[in-house]
Design a protein around this motif. Structure first.
Motif, PDB file in Angstrom:
ATOM      1  N   GLY A 383      46.706 -44.318  49.244  1.00 21.97           N
ATOM      2  CA  GLY A 383      47.901 -43.757  48.624  1.00 21.97           C
ATOM      3  C   GLY A 383      48.650 -42.770  49.488  1.00 21.97           C
ATOM      4  O   GLY A 383      49.166 -41.763  48.973  1.00 21.97           O
ATOM      5  N   VAL A 519      52.542 -47.222  45.875  1.00 25.08           N
ATOM      6  CA  VAL A 519      51.494 -48.134  45.406  1.00 25.08           C
ATOM      7  C   VAL A 519      51.706 -49.561  45.901  1.00 25.08           C
ATOM      8  O   VAL A 519      50.759 -50.361  45.924  1.00 25.08           O
ATOM      9  CB  VAL A 519      51.390 -48.140  43.867  1.00 25.08           C
ATOM     10  N   GLN A 522      49.095 -51.455  48.040  1.00 27.03           N
ATOM     11  CA  GLN A 522      47.756 -50.940  47.785  1.00 27.03           C
ATOM     12  C   GLN A 522      46.959 -51.936  46.932  1.00 27.03           C
ATOM     13  O   GLN A 522      47.516 -52.846  46.314  1.00 27.03           O
ATOM     14  CB  GLN A 522      47.839 -49.589  47.066  1.00 27.03           C
ATOM     15  N   ILE A 527      44.529 -47.950  41.936  1.00 29.02           N
ATOM     16  CA  ILE A 527      45.603 -47.407  41.109  1.00 29.02           C
ATOM     17  C   ILE A 527      45.180 -46.160  40.321  1.00 29.02           C
ATOM     18  O   ILE A 527      45.896 -45.151  40.318  1.00 29.02           O
ATOM     19  CB  ILE A 527      46.153 -48.496  40.163  1.00 29.02           C
TER      20      ILE A 527
END
Length: 579
Positions: A383, A519, A522, A527
């Motif tokens: 992140g 995000v 990713q 998350i």
């Protein structure tokens, strides 16, 4: 470069596009038109100055129509046209300085262009403006509602002056399509509003290609209580207790932001001892918030032992807050004009002992979050929000500081006692989730140092001064450093006993845009950790609420309650001992 030189550059950049006028020592207002707004903001942004902190919508309608206020306006010779406009204020901030672009549009045709082309972080603010005040934002990408519920009737805007609860009758709604396939191999994964990865209700939709995220959107507004609207029908003192309940973790900083604004409007000089006590409670609250976040974020990373330890130690600071204020959540320390709680020698010694204990525990936590191999696999490189992205999307607080942006209003624009007791911002250049852990944990050491220093040099004097019942006409902006980042309050008074407008922009709203962009690319499994990284607070955003309950017979009939009904019920409840 000085603030005066900055304002001079801004005036030159928008020359011919708007009329500039200083407002106080640290504010510059730029009056422009809807047609010139985007061009003005684009020219301003080319200077590389500041970030968009908030957008405030003002309905200037007098709900009484041709009542006393309208008569007074006519008698004073002021332009009556202001009674039928919606004003839109775009607030850009840098350090202590605020530049506000003002646009007035007719209430029956409120149209402004989107400034998203110049300010990528504007979309959430503009959607809030559109839903709450009915301002049509041309160029804003179409999308689902962001803050109002799906059964909220079209054409009803809760922050307009002529809004009544009777007009917000729920409408029928179609069932949402969940998990619809968008393209071969791509699916929409919904998370929330009730989901194991979220401890508060928010709704996210992630487009995924296998396990990789290709797109993201957020839906807010599940726990909003109409606090901004409610403040318009409360006295200045009553509104203080209302805004304190926006967030249980950050109740004192909300009350501080509000009281600082009211005191500025009323030209009140608060005693130094009261300012010092406010600051101590601010830092104790920051310790509480960071320890709470540490446990929640560790839990999302699968580290429940750290969650249990940090929440156990959090009880230390909550006990201290209770011993000083009498409360563990809404501390109710602030008054308009000062504070109601003192810190005597005994309480000061207890706080020092608490800081000593927590400092030792925090050293242990810092070692864990920076060396534990299992934990680092969930946080290092995950992140990452680069400094460029952080500045582009206007992130605030520890989220920005973990991306190398040294923004901290306690240092850049001191308030309360921070001018006498300066803070050194904690900054990291790593930009990832590990950095966000490290920054918050290291900030705790700065909190302990600051609390001790204030206690050692506590000023003598009174706790409060008298405040007027009526607040002089005017407007002000109050900005403070909440545990999650910059908290923004806009207050407007028409000279009466109630606020005309209380606008609250909480830190989470500034950080969502960066998260929704970072995000992408990713893994879906990361998350929960990424979302927890900004320490989001869903209840800090605001919307209207209609309260209903079953009728006296207990059957299918439903009663709709007004504020007066709720107040009367509360009086009966407590008078009857809870019966």
């Amino acid at each position: 470069m000085s603030m005066i030189a900055d304002f001079s550059r801004i005036e030159q950049a928008v020359a011919g596009l708007g009329t500039c006028s200083p407002s106080g020592d640290s504010r510059l207002d730029v009056q422009t038109t809807s047609e010139r707004l985007l061009q003005s903001v684009t020219a301003f942004r080319a200077l590389g100055w500041g970030y968009l902190s908030a957008i405030t919508g003002l309905d200037t309608l007098d709900p009484a129509g041709a009542g006393a206020n309208a008569t007074e306006t006519a008698a004073s010779g002021k332009a009556p046209a202001a009674n039928g406009h919606i004003a839109v204020l775009y607030h850009f901030c840098q350090g202590p300085a605020v530049v506000t672009f003002r646009v007035e549009v007719p209430r029956d045709r409120p149209v402004v262009p989107s400034i998203g082309a110049a300010v990528p972080s504007a979309a959430l603010f503009e959607r809030e403006l559109s839903e709450m005040l009915g301002v049509q934002v041309q160029g804003l990408p179409p999308g689902k509602r962001q803050f109002l519920s799906d059964d909220w009737p079209a054409g009803v805007y809760p922050l307009r002056k002529d809004f009544t609860p009777d007009s917000a009758v729920p409408v029928a709604q179609s069932a949402p399509v969940i998990g619809a396939e968008e393209a071969p191999g791509t699916f929409i994964v919904p998370i929330g509003p009730q989901h194991p990865a979220l401890k508060e209700p928010g709704h996210f939709e992630f487009a995924v290609d296998g396990e990789v995220i290709t797109g993201a959107s957020v839906r807010l507004g599940y726990v909003h209580r109409g606090i901004e609207k409610g403040a318009e029908d409360r006295s200045w003192v009553q509104a203080l207790y209302l805004v304190e309940r926006i967030c249980g973790i950050c109740s004192h900083i909300h009350a501080t932001a509000y009281t600082l604004g009211v005191e500025a409007l009323a030209s009140l000089s608060v005693p130094l001892r009261a300012q010092a006590i406010r600051t101590i409670i601010c830092e104790l609250e920051r310790i509480h918030s960071h320890l709470l976040w540490l446990g929640v974020a560790a839990h999302e990373a699968g580290f429940d032992t750290l969650f249990m330890f940090s929440w156990r130690d959090r009880e230390t600071v909550m006990d201290l807050l209770e011993s000083v204020t009498g409360n563990r959540v809404n501390y109710s320390v602030n008054l308009i004009g000062g504070v109601k709680c003192d810190i005597d020698a005994s309480a000061a010694d207890a706080i020092r002992r608490g800081m000593d204990y927590l400092e030792q525990r925090t050293k242990h936590y810092l070692k864990i979050v920076t060396t534990d191999e299992s934990f680092l696999r969930r946080t290092r490189g995950v992140g990452a929000i680069s400094r460029e992205m952080s500045e582009r999307y206007g992130t605030v607080g520890p989220t920005a500081r973990a991306s190398g942006v040294p923004t901290d209003l306690r240092r850049a624009a001191p308030y309360a006692a921070y001018g006498e007791f300066p803070v050194e911002p904690v900054v990291s250049l790593a930009c990832d989730q590990e950095a966000r852990f490290a920054v918050r944990v290291k900030e705790l050491f700065e909190c302990y140092r600051l609390v001790r220093e204030i206690l050692d040099r506590m000023p003598a004097g009174e706790l409060a001064i008298p405040a007027p019942r009526k607040v002089p006409e005017g407007e002000t902006i109050s900005r403070v450093e909440a545990p999650r980042g910059e908290l923004f309050y806009y207050l407007r008074s028409t000279g009466g006993v109630k606020p005309d407008r209380v606008k609250v922009r909480t830190p989470s709203l500034c950080n969502w845009a960066a998260v929704l962009n970072v995000v992408v690319g990713q893994k879906l499994a990361d998350i929960p950790v990424i979302l927890a990284g900004i320490d989001p607070c869903f209840s800090c955003n605001d919307r209207s609420l209609t309260l209903r309950r079953r009728g006296p017979s207990g059957g299918a009939s439903v009663e709709e309650w007004t504020w007066e009904d709720l107040r009367a019920y509360g009086i009966r409840w407590y008078a009857g001992g809870g019966r």
